[in-house]
Design an enzyme around this catalytic site. Structure first.
Site, PDB file in Angstrom:
ATOM      1  N   GLY A   1       0.822  -1.204   0.000  1.00 44.31           N
ATOM      2  CA  GLY A   1       0.000   0.000   0.000  1.00 44.31           C
ATOM      3  C   GLY A   1       0.858   1.257   0.000  1.00 44.31           C
ATOM      4  O   GLY A   1       1.974   1.270  -0.532  1.00 44.31           O
ATOM      5  N   SER A   2       0.349   2.288   0.653  1.00 40.38           N
ATOM      6  CA  SER A   2       0.998   3.600   0.571  1.00 40.38           C
ATOM      7  C   SER A   2       2.379   3.638   1.194  1.00 40.38           C
ATOM      8  O   SER A   2       3.149   4.559   0.916  1.00 40.38           O
ATOM      9  CB  SER A   2       0.123   4.648   1.246  1.00 40.38           C
ATOM     10  OG  SER A   2      -1.152   4.629   0.651  1.00 40.38           O
ATOM     11  N   THR A   3       2.709   2.649   2.068  1.00 35.88           N
ATOM     12  CA  THR A   3       4.049   2.680   2.654  1.00 35.88           C
ATOM     13  C   THR A   3       5.113   2.543   1.573  1.00 35.88           C
ATOM     14  O   THR A   3       6.241   2.976   1.747  1.00 35.88           O
ATOM     15  CB  THR A   3       4.251   1.548   3.682  1.00 35.88           C
ATOM     16  OG1 THR A   3       3.987   0.290   3.057  1.00 35.88           O
ATOM     17  CG2 THR A   3       3.331   1.719   4.876  1.00 35.88           C
ATOM     18  N   PHE A   4       4.710   1.955   0.425  1.00 40.14           N
ATOM     19  CA  PHE A   4       5.687   1.771  -0.649  1.00 40.14           C
ATOM     20  C   PHE A   4       6.040   3.095  -1.315  1.00 40.14           C
ATOM     21  O   PHE A   4       7.030   3.197  -2.043  1.00 40.14           O
ATOM     22  CB  PHE A   4       5.131   0.778  -1.687  1.00 40.14           C
ATOM     23  CG  PHE A   4       6.157   0.336  -2.699  1.00 40.14           C
ATOM     24  CD1 PHE A   4       7.108  -0.620  -2.370  1.00 40.14           C
ATOM     25  CD2 PHE A   4       6.195   0.902  -3.975  1.00 40.14           C
ATOM     26  CE1 PHE A   4       8.061  -1.006  -3.288  1.00 40.14           C
ATOM     27  CE2 PHE A   4       7.150   0.514  -4.890  1.00 40.14           C
ATOM     28  CZ  PHE A   4       8.080  -0.445  -4.551  1.00 40.14           C
ATOM     29  N   LYS A   5       5.226   4.131  -1.051  1.00 45.65           N
ATOM     30  CA  LYS A   5       5.459   5.413  -1.726  1.00 45.65           C
ATOM     31  C   LYS A   5       6.832   5.985  -1.401  1.00 45.65           C
ATOM     32  O   LYS A   5       7.396   6.743  -2.189  1.00 45.65           O
ATOM     33  CB  LYS A   5       4.350   6.406  -1.350  1.00 45.65           C
ATOM     34  CG  LYS A   5       3.043   6.072  -2.069  1.00 45.65           C
ATOM     35  CD  LYS A   5       1.863   6.863  -1.538  1.00 45.65           C
ATOM     36  CE  LYS A   5       0.573   6.393  -2.211  1.00 45.65           C
ATOM     37  NZ  LYS A   5      -0.616   6.918  -1.528  1.00 45.65           N
TER      38      LYS A   5
END
Lengths: 490, 465
Positions: A216-220
């Protein structure tokens, strides 16, 4: 009659010779093979004939051996706080073999390792029983407890590492199991094992190392690192030319929505995009960087490979993909999957100014006489981004934490905390309860002593309430607090 | 000295009784040390029964020695010590396995060493009886045909009054005594019959034959008894499913026939018959088929997921390695059941005494066979020669079939290691067998009586008034 009698004697001699050859064949040539055959019960009898060595955390053993009533197996494995430590220790069962550290360092723990040869020989002369060596881990008992208790009844996992060394500080996975419950080999053990095997919640799955989730957004933060490294953006405060709404490339105007329509995501800079978790900005950046270079950066962070810490981890994946898929992978969806340890490594690499240290959880292997037979020293694994770029992302992640209403870092004292939340969609058309993620690190003047990744699969809350900041962040903060408290005390 | 043993000599051979006595001291001491070894390994103390056991074994050996000294002074000096040593080791091994509660349950017959000691004593009594009362082995020649009848009755008895244990019907229950294995006694009696029969018929069998394609074929009427023996062997095999005994009987008949007639054609003929019988039985009898299957796939896991006895026996040997785990420190009890103390006793030897101990035991048997064969060569009368060859041959075939079966050289058959394995019939019969061999060797090595005085050589007698 003497001639045939002599021949008969020779014949009898040949029969005896055949017997002698046969016993030499069985007891000399085939001996090793027969001795170590999996069905030869002596293998296990020998293994449990003396107490096993222990797995050590913070100087205290978290395992033990107790004398059993079984006529064959004299000792049985016991575990202190078995459920909490299960992802680290694994199990050592008379009936069901070994796993995790119990399995990886089995030969040290049983004392059969070749490197213990001299010890065993000396023990033999002094008449002592063979003893097992100890496995000294890098784990931090307080951090582990914070992680395990923080997860509580929720299904999820926590991985914490020391970014400066790669030492694994906490590895929790829930729901867990007590490895003591089946360490013997009688009916109770069999029942316990079968119940665990058939449990739908898979308590024996080590979620911190062996389960991959969409990050999810942690990969951003990885996408941000790739964009900075490959020049797609200059720095974290330069505006990006991002439309809102953003349509996935090479699709028939498939719109990629942001979390909230009111977020200031249009043309947002990276710092703002991290703070508001703008899908549009990072999908576009991922597309601009391109699949090949996104993959390259992800791989430098440790994706697409198994790690041996020394327990084998599942490989996280950032695969070769087409443009719309790659754009979505850039925001941690689509084909992108990561283990909790992998995301802790991502946070760790950022916190350690761009240098990723090889994660490891066994500091020393110690012989029964306390001689160190193997010492693990910190090793650099890769440099996914420059120190300058890492510091820029740190600053953006710290802004995110500072500006967040949900995240309260006051308990941690005078440290900088950077983080990134994530809410990973799952199920067809995002039907199932999403995963709540949070990755973070704490930064002191001497560098960052801890980076944590938390994923909560299923906290028994309504889907509207699932958020990285609300569910996962408090656990991460507790873990960091525990590590920092130990740092101060130590 | 050894060469003089092989030839008929009228010279005064040394009786070698003192050699025997010295050897007997070792034969008693070694098992006593082994007994102590087991106790020290299991409980870290000398076993309580050690003194009694040592004295008992010593007393038995002493009495046997004195009787041999008195009634068979020229007998072979090695056979008694070897038999004593094997018997003593067997008692230790059985006692050692009695210490394992898992295979000493009431259902499996409880501890067996004490009973085995009683059977050994009975065996020794029979041994002494044979030596004291059988002044000359040639007396047995008179009972040739009675022997045949007795042997046939013994062999056939399990078919009618026996019971099936472990798939083989070889036991007869005697009230108040326990179960007996008649085949163990029959093997000696049948050797007596063969020796007597062949001594009489050897010329007819050897000379009255037709030559067909370079091979001398026996006449039909001479072939008769051989075919009868063959049929009996097959019947034992089929009705009692006792592969070992039928192999033993047929094998020994072929050997004795060959020695008596000196005709190689008999061996070919015998091998043809046994091959036919083996194929016939293996293809019809499931029990024998199982044995062959286990032999070809020793480590295969049983259909119900259990580990087979065959596999456990192989694990025992493999785990013993070169020098073994030491007495009392192995896990041959994992074989389970009653077999560990009887049919599979060699597995305990292999595991706890290692390859070294295993070879030593096999060589002890080999030495015993060699002494038997030497006795046959030295014997002066054809009956004695044939009987000694027969008895030694029985021993050799039995050792090969049992040890070969247990170590996986050939398919397993239900026979026991002479002296070593648990079983009353076996130990009694084998002591009798040794006694017969000693009697023959005593006769063979005894100085020939002084030549009858010739009247011509005598001095003229003075007749006094």
């Amino acid at each position: 009659m003497n001639k045939p009698m002599r021949r008969v004697s020779v014949f009898c001699g040949l029969l005896i010779l055949a017997l002698l050859l046969r016993v030499n064949w069985v007891q000399f040539v085939q001996a090793d093979e027969l001795q170590n055959d999996a069905n030869n019960r002596r293998v296990n009898i020998e293994r449990y004939a003396h107490p096993r060595g222990d797995i050590i955390v913070d100087g205290e053993p978290i395992t033990g051996s107790e004398e059993a009533d079984d006529p064959d197996y004299r000792y049985q494995r016991t575990f202190t706080d078995g459920e909490m430590w299960a992802p680290v220790t694994g199990y050592s069962s008379q009936a069901y073999a070994t796993s995790m550290l119990e399995g990886v360092h089995d030969s040290i723990l049983t004392g059969d390792d070749d490197r213990l040869f001299f010890n065993n020989t000396i023990d033999m002369f002094t008449g002592e029983d063979q003893r097992g060596g100890n496995v000294v881990t890098t784990l931090n008992a307080d951090a582990q407890r914070a992680a395990f208790e923080g997860l509580g009844d929720a299904k999820g996992a926590v991985a914490a590492i020391n970014p400066m060394t790669g030492e694994v500080l906490a590895l929790a996975s829930t729901p867990s199991y007590d490895p003591s419950s089946f360490s013997g080999n009688d009916g109770d053990d069999q029942e316990a094992w079968q119940a665990l095997e058939s449990d739908e919640d898979k308590p024996m799955l080590n979620r911190a190392l062996r389960e991959t989730y969409p990050p999810g957004s942690t990969f951003k933060v990885v996408t941000a690192a790739a964009a900075l490294e490959h020049g797609a953006v200059e720095d974290v405060d330069t505006e990006t030319d991002t439309p809102d709404p953003y349509y996935l490339p090479e699709t028939n105007n498939v719109e990629l929505p942001n979390l909230s329509d009111t977020s200031p995501c249009e043309d947002a800079d990276v710092r703002t995009a991290i703070q508001y978790s703008c899908n549009t900005v990072f999908a576009k950046l991922s597309d601009e960087v391109g699949n090949e270079q996104m993959r390259e950066t992800a791989e430098e962070f440790g994706f697409n490979q198994e790690h041996f810490v020394p327990i084998r981890t599942e490989a996280s994946s950032y695969p070769e993909d087409n443009r719309p898929q790659n754009a979505q992978a850039g925001i941690g969806q689509a084909s992108n999957r990561a283990t909790p340890l992998q995301m802790a490594m991502v946070a760790g690499a950022i916190a350690n100014d761009g240098t990723l240290m090889q994660p490891y959880m066994v500091d020393q292997l110690v012989a029964p006489n306390l001689n160190v037979i193997e010492q693990h020293d910190p090793e650099e694994m890769s440099e996914p981004l420059s120190a300058e770029n890492a510091q820029m992302i740190q600053s953006a992640m710290e802004t995110m934490v500072e500006e967040s209403d949900a995240i309260d870092t006051s308990a941690l004292g005078d440290v900088r905390v950077g983080g990134k939340t994530g809410t990973a969609q799952r199920g067809e058309n995002n039907e199932e309860i999403p995963y709540a993620w949070f990755i973070s690190y704490a930064m002191t003047d001497e560098g960052s002593p801890v980076a944590v990744a938390v994923v909560v699969e299923d906290a028994n809350v309504d889907r509207e309430d699932v958020s990285g900041g609300g569910l996962a962040a408090p656990i991460a903060l507790d873990v960091m607090e525990a590590v920092l408290a130990d740092e101060d005390a130590g | 000295m050894s060469s003089s043993n092989t030839t008929v000599s009228t010279g005064g051979l040394p009786s070698r009784r003192n050699t025997e006595l010295a050897m007997l001291v070792f034969a008693v001491l070694i098992p006593v040390f082994a007994y102590a070894n087991v106790g020290l390994a299991k409980d870290e103390s000398l076993p309580a029964g050690m003194l009694g056991y040592g004295l008992g074994l010593g007393l038995m050996a002493g009495v046997a020695h004195l009787v041999v000294r008195r009634w068979a002074p020229y007998a072979d000096p090695l056979m008694l010590p070897i038999a004593t040593l094997l018997n003593g080791l067997g008692l230790v091994l059985i006692w050692r396995l009695d210490q394992e509660p898992q295979i000493t349950t009431d259902a499996l017959g409880g501890p067996m060493a004490a009973d085995q000691l009683i059977w050994s004593t009975v065996g020794l009594a029979l041994f002494l009886g044979v030596l004291v009362f059988l002044k000359d082995h040639r007396i047995l020649q008179r009972y040739t045909y009675i022997s045949m009848v007795v042997a046939l009755i013994l062999l056939a008895s399990p078919i009618f009054i026996g019971e099936e244990i472990n798939g083989a019907r070889i036991w007869v229950q005697v009230p108040g005594v326990g179960s007996l294995q008649p085949a163990e006694f029959a093997k000696i009696i049948i050797a007596v019959f063969f020796a007597g029969y062949l001594m009489v018929k050897r010329d007819a069998l050897a000379l009255a034959s037709r030559r067909v394609m370079g091979i001398y074929l026996p006449r039909g009427r001479d072939m008769g008894p051989i075919l009868v023996i063959w049929a009996i062997s097959l019947m034992i095999l089929i009705f009692e499913t006792d592969l070992g005994t039928s192999l033993l009987f047929f094998g020994i008949f072929v050997v004795m026939l060959y020695v008596a007639t000196e005709r190689t054609s008999w061996i070919i003929f015998g091998l043809l018959l046994s091959a036919t019988g083996a194929v016939l039985v293996a293809s019809t009898n499931a029990h024998v088929g199982d044995r062959v299957h286990n032999w070809l796939n020793p480590l295969e896991v049983h259909a119900n997921g259990g580990i087979t006895e065959t596999a456990n026996v192989m694990y025992s040997f493999g785990s013993g390695g070169l020098f073994g785990s030491g007495l009392g420190q192995g896990y041959s009890r994992l074989i389970g059941g009653i077999g560990a103390k009887s049919d599979y006793i060699l597995a305990t030897v292999g595991e706890e005494l290692g390859l070294a101990g295993m070879m030593a035991v096999i060589l002890l048997y080999a030495l015993l066979i060699e002494r038997g064969m030497r006795t046959a060569l030295a014997a002066r009368d054809p009956f004695g020669k044939l009987l000694a060859v027969g008895l030694s041959g029985i021993f050799a075939i039995q050792i090969f079939v049992v040890a070969g079966g247990v170590t996986g050289l050939i398919p397993l058959t239900g026979m026991t290691m002479p002296f070593l394995a648990q079983g009353g019939s076996s130990v009694i019969a084998n002591w009798a067998l040794i006694a017969l061999l000693l009697r023959i060797s005593d006769t063979a090595r005894r100085p020939a009586p002084a030549p009858a005085p010739s009247p011509d050589a005598e001095q003229t007698q003075v007749v006094r008034a």
